[in-house]
Design a protein around this motif. Sequence first.
Motif, PDB file in Angstrom:
ATOM      1  N   GLU A   1       0.829  -1.208   0.000  1.00 19.18           N
ATOM      2  CA  GLU A   1       0.000   0.000   0.000  1.00 19.18           C
ATOM      3  C   GLU A   1       0.866   1.261   0.000  1.00 19.18           C
ATOM      4  O   GLU A   1       0.602   2.210  -0.737  1.00 19.18           O
ATOM      5  CB  GLU A   1      -0.916   0.001   1.219  1.00 19.18           C
ATOM      6  CG  GLU A   1      -1.692   1.282   1.385  1.00 19.18           C
ATOM      7  CD  GLU A   1      -3.166   1.073   1.190  1.00 19.18           C
ATOM      8  OE1 GLU A   1      -3.868   2.080   1.196  1.00 19.18           O
ATOM      9  OE2 GLU A   1      -3.602  -0.068   1.039  1.00 19.18           O
ATOM     10  N   GLU A   2       1.899   1.275   0.814  1.00 21.87           N
ATOM     11  CA  GLU A   2       2.791   2.432   0.882  1.00 21.87           C
ATOM     12  C   GLU A   2       3.503   2.633  -0.456  1.00 21.87           C
ATOM     13  O   GLU A   2       3.635   3.760  -0.941  1.00 21.87           O
ATOM     14  CB  GLU A   2       3.813   2.237   2.001  1.00 21.87           C
ATOM     15  CG  GLU A   2       4.722   3.431   2.200  1.00 21.87           C
ATOM     16  CD  GLU A   2       5.705   3.219   3.336  1.00 21.87           C
ATOM     17  OE1 GLU A   2       6.767   3.866   3.298  1.00 21.87           O
ATOM     18  OE2 GLU A   2       5.421   2.427   4.247  1.00 21.87           O
ATOM     19  N   ALA A   3       3.932   1.559  -1.067  1.00 24.14           N
ATOM     20  CA  ALA A   3       4.605   1.651  -2.366  1.00 24.14           C
ATOM     21  C   ALA A   3       3.654   2.210  -3.423  1.00 24.14           C
ATOM     22  O   ALA A   3       4.041   3.040  -4.248  1.00 24.14           O
ATOM     23  CB  ALA A   3       5.122   0.283  -2.786  1.00 24.14           C
ATOM     24  N   ARG A   4       2.405   1.772  -3.402  1.00 25.61           N
ATOM     25  CA  ARG A   4       1.421   2.287  -4.375  1.00 25.61           C
ATOM     26  C   ARG A   4       1.177   3.778  -4.172  1.00 25.61           C
ATOM     27  O   ARG A   4       1.067   4.532  -5.142  1.00 25.61           O
ATOM     28  CB  ARG A   4       0.103   1.524  -4.240  1.00 25.61           C
ATOM     29  CG  ARG A   4       0.162   0.155  -4.842  1.00 25.61           C
ATOM     30  CD  ARG A   4      -1.179  -0.520  -4.782  1.00 25.61           C
ATOM     31  NE  ARG A   4      -1.069  -1.870  -5.294  1.00 25.61           N
ATOM     32  CZ  ARG A   4      -1.840  -2.865  -4.960  1.00 25.61           C
ATOM     33  NH1 ARG A   4      -2.823  -2.674  -4.093  1.00 25.61           N
ATOM     34  NH2 ARG A   4      -1.679  -4.060  -5.473  1.00 25.61           N
ATOM     35  N   LEU A   5       1.075   4.198  -2.918  1.00 25.97           N
ATOM     36  CA  LEU A   5       0.866   5.620  -2.646  1.00 25.97           C
ATOM     37  C   LEU A   5       2.046   6.452  -3.143  1.00 25.97           C
ATOM     38  O   LEU A   5       1.859   7.535  -3.698  1.00 25.97           O
ATOM     39  CB  LEU A   5       0.638   5.845  -1.153  1.00 25.97           C
ATOM     40  CG  LEU A   5      -0.687   5.332  -0.597  1.00 25.97           C
ATOM     41  CD1 LEU A   5      -0.721   5.463   0.925  1.00 25.97           C
ATOM     42  CD2 LEU A   5      -1.853   6.080  -1.221  1.00 25.97           C
ATOM     43  N   ARG A   6       3.244   5.942  -2.957  1.00 23.24           N
ATOM     44  CA  ARG A   6       4.426   6.656  -3.446  1.00 23.24           C
ATOM     45  C   ARG A   6       4.403   6.742  -4.961  1.00 23.24           C
ATOM     46  O   ARG A   6       4.696   7.787  -5.540  1.00 23.24           O
ATOM     47  CB  ARG A   6       5.700   5.950  -2.999  1.00 23.24           C
ATOM     48  CG  ARG A   6       6.019   6.162  -1.550  1.00 23.24           C
ATOM     49  CD  ARG A   6       7.313   5.500  -1.178  1.00 23.24           C
ATOM     50  NE  ARG A   6       7.558   5.668   0.245  1.00 23.24           N
ATOM     51  CZ  ARG A   6       8.534   5.080   0.884  1.00 23.24           C
ATOM     52  NH1 ARG A   6       9.357   4.269   0.241  1.00 23.24           N
ATOM     53  NH2 ARG A   6       8.705   5.280   2.166  1.00 23.24           N
ATOM     54  N   GLN A   7       4.059   5.644  -5.633  1.00 23.27           N
ATOM     55  CA  GLN A   7       3.988   5.657  -7.096  1.00 23.27           C
ATOM     56  C   GLN A   7       2.933   6.639  -7.585  1.00 23.27           C
ATOM     57  O   GLN A   7       3.150   7.355  -8.568  1.00 23.27           O
ATOM     58  CB  GLN A   7       3.695   4.260  -7.626  1.00 23.27           C
ATOM     59  CG  GLN A   7       4.869   3.322  -7.500  1.00 23.27           C
ATOM     60  CD  GLN A   7       4.537   1.920  -7.977  1.00 23.27           C
ATOM     61  OE1 GLN A   7       3.380   1.552  -8.139  1.00 23.27           O
ATOM     62  NE2 GLN A   7       5.571   1.118  -8.191  1.00 23.27           N
ATOM     63  N   GLN A   8       1.801   6.693  -6.910  1.00 25.35           N
ATOM     64  CA  GLN A   8       0.753   7.644  -7.305  1.00 25.35           C
ATOM     65  C   GLN A   8       1.249   9.072  -7.149  1.00 25.35           C
ATOM     66  O   GLN A   8       1.015   9.918  -8.017  1.00 25.35           O
ATOM     67  CB  GLN A   8      -0.500   7.427  -6.463  1.00 25.35           C
ATOM     68  CG  GLN A   8      -1.283   6.196  -6.847  1.00 25.35           C
ATOM     69  CD  GLN A   8      -2.478   5.966  -5.940  1.00 25.35           C
ATOM     70  OE1 GLN A   8      -2.529   6.466  -4.811  1.00 25.35           O
ATOM     71  NE2 GLN A   8      -3.441   5.205  -6.428  1.00 25.35           N
ATOM     72  N   ALA A   9       1.929   9.362  -6.052  1.00 24.22           N
ATOM     73  CA  ALA A   9       2.439  10.717  -5.817  1.00 24.22           C
ATOM     74  C   ALA A   9       3.454  11.094  -6.886  1.00 24.22           C
ATOM     75  O   ALA A   9       3.445  12.217  -7.400  1.00 24.22           O
ATOM     76  CB  ALA A   9       3.059  10.815  -4.420  1.00 24.22           C
TER      77      ALA A   9
END
Length: 70
Positions: free
Chosen positions: A24-32
């Motif tokens: 989840e944290e990795a996905r949020l970083r990719q989205q940002a």
Amino acid sequence: MIDSTDSGRKPANARTAGGEPPLEEARLRQQAIGVKLRHLFDEVVNEPVPDEFLEILRRADQRASDENKA
């Protein structure tokens, strides 16, 4: 006594056994990162093309047109 607030989930900043952040944290970083890249790209796309570049393109188009006529 068992604490009822602990549901067995890892904290949001917990890392996997390999030292990687949770999915989840990795996905949020990719989205940002994606949002920032789109913002930067939009700025570049909206910049005017310098007159010198436009003149080079006009000459290239003219040469291509002249070669096609010959």
